[in-house]
Design an enzyme around this catalytic site. Structure first.
Site, PDB file in Angstrom:
ATOM      1  N   GLY A 245     -44.822  40.638  16.189  1.00 58.06           N
ATOM      2  CA  GLY A 245     -46.085  40.979  15.534  1.00 58.06           C
ATOM      3  C   GLY A 245     -45.936  41.053  14.035  1.00 58.06           C
ATOM      4  N   CYS A 273     -38.379  40.657  18.022  1.00 60.87           N
ATOM      5  CA  CYS A 273     -38.778  40.712  16.612  1.00 60.87           C
ATOM      6  C   CYS A 273     -39.417  42.058  16.255  1.00 60.87           C
ATOM      7  CB  CYS A 273     -39.641  39.519  16.250  1.00 60.87           C
ATOM      8  SG  CYS A 273     -39.386  39.032  14.542  1.00 60.87           S
ATOM      9  N   LEU A 274     -40.748  42.151  16.074  1.00 58.61           N
ATOM     10  CA  LEU A 274     -41.328  43.463  15.767  1.00 58.61           C
ATOM     11  C   LEU A 274     -40.994  44.444  16.895  1.00 58.61           C
ATOM     12  CD1 LEU A 274     -43.349  44.827  13.590  1.00 58.61           C
ATOM     13  CD2 LEU A 274     -44.951  44.766  15.465  1.00 58.61           C
ATOM     14  N   GLN A 277     -37.608  45.733  16.409  1.00 55.71           N
ATOM     15  CA  GLN A 277     -37.579  46.700  15.292  1.00 55.71           C
ATOM     16  C   GLN A 277     -38.157  48.046  15.728  1.00 55.71           C
ATOM     17  OE1 GLN A 277     -39.896  44.517  12.427  1.00 55.71           O
ATOM     18  NE2 GLN A 277     -38.292  42.993  12.057  1.00 55.71           N
ATOM     19  N   PHE A 318     -38.650  41.924   7.833  1.00 53.32           N
ATOM     20  CA  PHE A 318     -38.048  43.255   7.931  1.00 53.32           C
ATOM     21  C   PHE A 318     -36.866  43.134   8.891  1.00 53.32           C
ATOM     22  CE2 PHE A 318     -42.396  43.892   6.694  1.00 53.32           C
ATOM     23  CZ  PHE A 318     -42.366  44.969   5.816  1.00 53.32           C
ATOM     24  N   HIS A 357     -36.277  34.620  17.856  1.00 49.89           N
ATOM     25  CA  HIS A 357     -37.293  34.250  18.851  1.00 49.89           C
ATOM     26  C   HIS A 357     -36.722  33.433  19.999  1.00 49.89           C
ATOM     27  CE1 HIS A 357     -40.714  35.972  16.826  1.00 49.89           C
ATOM     28  NE2 HIS A 357     -39.974  35.791  15.754  1.00 49.89           N
ATOM     29  N   GLU A 359     -38.068  32.769  22.648  1.00 53.57           N
ATOM     30  CA  GLU A 359     -39.116  31.924  23.238  1.00 53.57           C
ATOM     31  C   GLU A 359     -39.294  30.643  22.421  1.00 53.57           C
ATOM     32  OE1 GLU A 359     -39.652  34.304  21.228  1.00 53.57           O
ATOM     33  OE2 GLU A 359     -41.363  33.898  19.937  1.00 53.57           O
TER      34      GLU A 359
HETATM   35  N1  LIG Z   1     -42.109  37.810  14.183  1.00 56.67           N
HETATM   36  C1  LIG Z   1     -42.166  39.123  14.079  1.00 56.67           C
HETATM   37  O1  LIG Z   1     -42.368  39.843  15.061  1.00 56.67           O
HETATM   38  C2  LIG Z   1     -42.039  39.695  12.701  1.00 56.67           C
HETATM   39  C3  LIG Z   1     -41.776  41.183  12.677  1.00 56.67           C
HETATM   40  C4  LIG Z   1     -42.099  41.828  11.348  1.00 56.67           C
HETATM   41  N2  LIG Z   1     -43.496  41.684  11.028  1.00 56.67           N
HETATM   42  C5  LIG Z   1     -41.243  41.234  10.248  1.00 56.67           C
HETATM   43  O2  LIG Z   1     -41.730  40.537   9.393  1.00 56.67           O
HETATM   44  O3  LIG Z   1     -40.057  41.455  10.222  1.00 56.67           O
END
Ligand SMILES: NC(=O)CC[C@H](N)C(=O)O
Length: 383
Positions: A245, A273-274, A277, A318, A357, A359
């Site tokens: 996200g 990813c998000l 995190q 991030f 990723h 996927e």
């Molecule tokens: N692709 C993502 O989920 C990006 C995660 C978050 N927004 C970042 O920029 O690190």
């Protein structure tokens, strides 16, 4: 008839070119992506919300666009910045030219600028905010003011904006695209086992993640970003997926709180990813903004347990700070470009996350076995 367009960065640099999209202006963080293909997946990836994307590959739009390559319902990037749009795109799957596609979605785009100069600037100085203005009413001074007025992605909670307003089931598998039938498919679970029920938190989820889960026999329910953990637990899933996200993970306190509760319930968790995190934050680690992030389809990542190197798709600005990992989190993967943390695993819970990723879409499939690992974790809990 060609119209002018201009990209102005907050440091005052100006790139003049031609418009390839809608008239108007758009602000965001300017990021470069080094993938050589997959421009439509990139444009429609919700993680690109509030970002103006420049592609380092010079020829973009050669194969036009089609509905199958969309990772969400619309173009999510704030604008597109490229070197060269082909005069005559051609592909048997093409339904619409890229410039018509941008216009239909009301998204601004610029071509004919030196994307190499732009990328060098971002790489040397770090991420910058910018304003892309296109059409006959260009005002460079106003564009600079807009670029400088953009508050930046740090501290911005965009996951709740990118998310679905309501829960829904997802039933399409990967094969539906490969065979061109566009139909529904859940591969059957092994003999005597019931299908796995997965709840997927939508923080801006990419469709190919959902397809990868369905193709492994999962029944998937997608839920809004702010769904409380209790609502998810009441669905009695076998596992919970935490999606990719846009924006900064730190202000997403609702998601961090939900993940903590799910960890306490020993729910199998997989974050991408998000989502990775957020899992890190929920476990007590910290996240930080990177200098210019990772956006591409050829990033080498090392599996720290086996030493194996895999080529991954990446899109993040991030990252979880490895130095901040609490004792119950183990580092599992690291980037071979800059050493940043790429994967984590909870030592006492069935929970893990990956920064890149698996996927793909676009990109290589080296990390796809992470989906199989999630399936194994859910099956061990079922046993
Ligand atoms: N692709 C993502 O989920 C990006 C995660 C978050 N927004 C970042 O920029 O690190």
């Amino acid at each position: 008839m060609t119209k002018p367009a201009v990209l102005v960065l907050e440091d005052g640099s100006v790139f003049r070119g031609t418009s390839i999209g809608a008239d108007g202006s758009s602000v965001g963080e300017v990021v470069f992506n080094t993938a050589m293909s997959g421009y439509q997946e990139i444009l429609t990836d919700p993680s690109y919300l509030r970002q103006l994307v420049t592609l380092t590959y010079p020829h973009i739009g050669n194969v036009g666009t089609n509905p199958e390559d969309e990772e969400s319902t619309r173009i999510q990037a704030a604008g597109l910045i490229i070197r060269d749009l082909p005069i005559q795109p051609s592909n048997f799957r093409m339904q619409e030219r890229l410039d018509d596609y941008l216009r239909r979605h009301g998204v601004v785009g610029i071509a004919g600028i030196d994307t190499r100069r732009l990328t060098r600037r971002l790489r040397e100085q770090g991420a910058q905010n910018g304003c892309l203005m296109a059409g006959d009413a260009i005002d460079e001074a106003a564009a600079l003011r807009e670029a400088r007025g953009f508050p930046g992605l740090q501290g911005m909670d965009l996951a709740r904006l990118a998310s679905t307003p309501e829960a829904y089931p997802w039933t399409q598998g990967v094969w539906a695209l490969e065979t061109g039938h566009g139909g529904h498919c859940a591969s059957s679970p092994p003999e005597g086992q019931r299908p796995l029920q997965v709840v997927a938190y939508d923080f801006g989820i990419k469709r190919n993640i959902l397809r990868m889960l369905v193709s492994r026999g999962c029944h998937v329910t997608v839920v809004p970003a702010q769904t409380p953990a209790a609502t998810v637990l009441a669905l009695e899933p076998d596992g919970v997926f935490l999606s990719n996200g846009p924006g900064d993970p730190e202000p997403c306190d609702y998601a961090i709180a939900a993940i903590r509760t799910l960890l306490e319930a020993d729910m199998p968790l997989f974050g991408i990813c998000l989502g990775h995190q957020l899992l890190g934050l929920a476990c007590g680690a910290r996240t930080q903004k990177m200098k210019f992030g990772h956006h591409g389809a050829n990033h080498p990542v090392q599996d720290l347990a086996t030493g194996a190197v895999m080529i991954s798709s990446q899109n993040h600005g991030f990252a979880v700070d490895e130095q901040s990992l609490p004792v119950h989190l183990e580092a599992t993967h690291r980037s071979l470009f800059d050493g940043s943390l790429q994967g984590i695993r909870h030592r006492d819970r069935r929970a893990f996350g990956f920064q890149g990723h698996p996927e793909a879409s676009p990109g290589p499939h080296d990390l796809a076995p992470l989906f199989d690992h999630f399936i194994e974790l859910m099956r061990t809990r079922q046993d």
